[in-house]
Design a protein around this motif. Structure first.
Motif, PDB file in Angstrom:
ATOM      1  N   ASP A  49       0.824  -1.167  -0.016  1.00 53.10           N
ATOM      2  CA  ASP A  49       0.087  -0.177  -0.131  1.00 53.10           C
ATOM      3  C   ASP A  49       0.701   1.279   0.061  1.00 53.10           C
ATOM      4  N   GLU A  50       1.903   1.327   0.687  1.00 55.82           N
ATOM      5  CA  GLU A  50       2.754   2.448   0.946  1.00 55.82           C
ATOM      6  C   GLU A  50       3.442   2.695  -0.638  1.00 55.82           C
ATOM      7  N   GLU A  51       3.906   4.023  -0.695  1.00 55.57           N
ATOM      8  CA  GLU A  51       4.583   4.181  -1.813  1.00 55.57           C
ATOM      9  C   GLU A  51       5.895   3.569  -1.996  1.00 55.57           C
ATOM     10  N   ALA A  52       6.751   3.324  -3.194  1.00 53.40           N
ATOM     11  CA  ALA A  52       7.907   2.850  -3.145  1.00 53.40           C
ATOM     12  C   ALA A  52       9.111   3.637  -2.658  1.00 53.40           C
ATOM     13  N   ILE A  53      10.049   3.177  -2.002  1.00 52.27           N
ATOM     14  CA  ILE A  53      11.077   4.018  -1.479  1.00 52.27           C
ATOM     15  C   ILE A  53      12.474   3.449  -2.304  1.00 52.27           C
ATOM     16  N   PHE A  54      13.318   4.301  -1.932  1.00 51.39           N
ATOM     17  CA  PHE A  54      14.819   4.008  -2.626  1.00 51.39           C
ATOM     18  C   PHE A  54      15.777   4.151  -1.371  1.00 51.39           C
ATOM     19  N   ILE A  55      16.595   3.214  -1.050  1.00 52.71           N
ATOM     20  CA  ILE A  55      17.732   3.335  -0.126  1.00 52.71           C
ATOM     21  C   ILE A  55      18.861   3.080  -0.796  1.00 52.71           C
ATOM     22  N   PRO A  56      19.752   4.260  -0.985  1.00 55.10           N
ATOM     23  CA  PRO A  56      20.834   4.142  -1.933  1.00 55.10           C
ATOM     24  C   PRO A  56      22.026   3.186  -1.382  1.00 55.10           C
ATOM     25  N   GLU A  57      22.262   2.970  -0.026  1.00 56.94           N
ATOM     26  CA  GLU A  57      23.317   2.157   0.483  1.00 56.94           C
ATOM     27  C   GLU A  57      22.727   0.798   0.676  1.00 56.94           C
ATOM     28  N   LYS A  58      21.645   0.456   0.351  1.00 57.14           N
ATOM     29  CA  LYS A  58      21.054  -0.999   0.948  1.00 57.14           C
ATOM     30  C   LYS A  58      21.462  -1.740  -0.422  1.00 57.14           C
ATOM     31  N   PHE A  59      21.961  -3.071   0.064  1.00 62.11           N
ATOM     32  CA  PHE A  59      22.383  -4.161  -0.856  1.00 62.11           C
ATOM     33  C   PHE A  59      21.924  -5.453  -0.323  1.00 62.11           C
ATOM     34  N   ASN A  60      21.677  -6.336  -1.121  1.00 65.26           N
ATOM     35  CA  ASN A  60      21.703  -7.660  -0.429  1.00 65.26           C
ATOM     36  C   ASN A  60      22.621  -8.877  -1.332  1.00 65.26           C
TER      37      ASN A  60
END
Length: 284
Positions: A49-60
Motif C-alpha cells: 500500500d505504501e509508496e515505493a522507497i529507495f535506499i541508496p546504500e542498501k544491498f543484499n
C-alpha cells in the motif's frame, strides 16, 4: 479487451481513479500465486500500500535492494507474475509504477485477467484474456491508464514484463463485485465492508489518509491505516465522508474504531443515512 487511454498523473481522471478501490492491495488480501523470476526483488512488493522507497546504500546477496518486483537480465522471452485479487472486481483503470527503477525498469508491460478459482489458476486451467496490450514504460514514472468503460469482473491478473526488469507498484483501481457476501458471526453482514462492495465516494478532506481505509478488513495497524483530515482552527468545523454501502439493508448497530488515534481522534461523530441510487447523493 476494454478500450483505454493513457492519462497524465495530474489529470482529474487520475483523481477520480484514486477514489476507487485498489483491488490489488495487500490490505484486501491480494497475493502473488507465482512468478517466472524474482531474482532481485519479490513480486509481492507490487501489492504494498505504501509508496515505493529507495535506499541508496542498501544491498543484499543478489545486488542492489529494490522496493518492487525485479527480474534478472536474460532477454530471451519475457517474465510474468500472477496476482490473486483480494476480492473479485471490475476494473476502471491502472497505475503501473516504475518509481526508482531507472536503468533497470521493465521497458514494456501487458496485463491479462481471468475469472477463476485459485485451484484453476494453479493448475493452469484458467482462461486469461488481455485487458491491457503491450505498453511502453518510462523509467521512474507512474503510468496511468483509464478504461473507457469498466471491465468485466476478474479474480486474477497476470502481469507480463518484456523482456525483463523492474516494476515498483501496481494499482488496480476498480469496484469490488462480491461473489458471495462476507457474513459476520451470527450471520449479520457489514454493509460498508469493502469485501461486500462498500466504498468511500466523497469526503470533505483526506489530507493524511483516505476514508477508504475505514472499510478495510481488520483493525487499523497505524494512524496511516485510518481516515485522518488536516487540522482546522475554525470554530464549529466538521469533516465528513460519504460511504456507499455495498448492499442496502437495515442497520442494527454501528462500530466506530479510533484505534491508533490518541491525541487526534474526533471528539464527536454523527451518522446520517439515506436511500439513493446515485454514488454521491444530492446535497438535499
Amino acid at each position: 479487451m476494454p478500450a483505454f487511454r493513457s492519462v497524465q498523473p495530474t489529470s482529474a481522471e487520475v483523481t477520480a481513479l484514486k477514489a476507487k478501490t485498489n483491488l490489488a492491495s495487500v490490505s484486501l488480501g491480494s497475493k502473488i500465486l507465482g512468478a517466472s523470476d524474482e531474482f532481485f526483488a519479490e513480486a509481492s512488493n507490487l501489492l504494498k500500500d505504501e509508496e515505493a522507497i529507495f535506499i541508496p546504500e542498501k544491498f543484499n546477496v543478489h545486488g542492489k535492494w529494490m522496493d518492487g518486483w525485479e527480474t534478472r537480465r536474460h532477454n530471451k522471452s519475457y517474465d510474468w507474475t500472477v496476482i490473486q485479487l483480494g476480492y473479485a472486481g471490475s476494473i476502471y483503470g491502472l497505475d503501473i509504477d516504475t518509481s526508482h527503477f531507472t536503468g533497470n525498469h521493465a521497458p514494456v508491460v501487458s496485463i491479462e485477467g481471468a475469472n477463476a478459482s485459485e485451484a484453476q489458476v494453479q493448475e493452469g486451467k484458467a482462461e486469461f484474456e488481455e485487458i491491457l496490450p503491450k505498453v511502453d514504460m518510462n523509467p521512474g514514472s507512474h503510468h496511468y491508464f483509464v478504461f473507457e468503460a469498466p471491465s468485466k469482473v476478474y479474480t486474477h491478473l497476470r502481469v507480463n514484463n518484456y523482456p525483463d526488469g523492474g516494476i515498483a507498484r501496481l494499482r488496480v483501481y476498480g469496484q469490488v463485485v462480491p461473489q458471495t457476501l462476507v457474513a459476520l458471526e451470527g450471520g449479520r453482514v457489514d454493509l460498508a465492508f469493502v469485501g461486500n462492495g462498500g466504498r468511500a465516494v466523497a469526503c470533505s478532506n483526506q489530507h493524511f489518509c483516505s476514508p477508504s481505509n475505514l472499510l478495510l478488513p481488520g483493525r487499523g495497524k497505524t494512524m496511516g491505516d485510518g481516515w485522518e483530515t488536516r487540522r482546522s482552527r475554525t470554530p464549529g468545523h466538521s469533516d465528513w465522508a460519504i460511504i456507499k454501502l455495498g448492499v442496502s439493508g437495515f442497520i442494527e448497530n454501528v462500530e466506530l474504531d479510533t484505534r491508533q488515534f490518541c491525541g487526534n481522534f474526533p471528539p464527536l461523530v454523527t451518522l446520517h443515512a439515506t436511500v439513493s441510487s446515485e454514488d454521491v447523493p444530492e446535497g438535499d
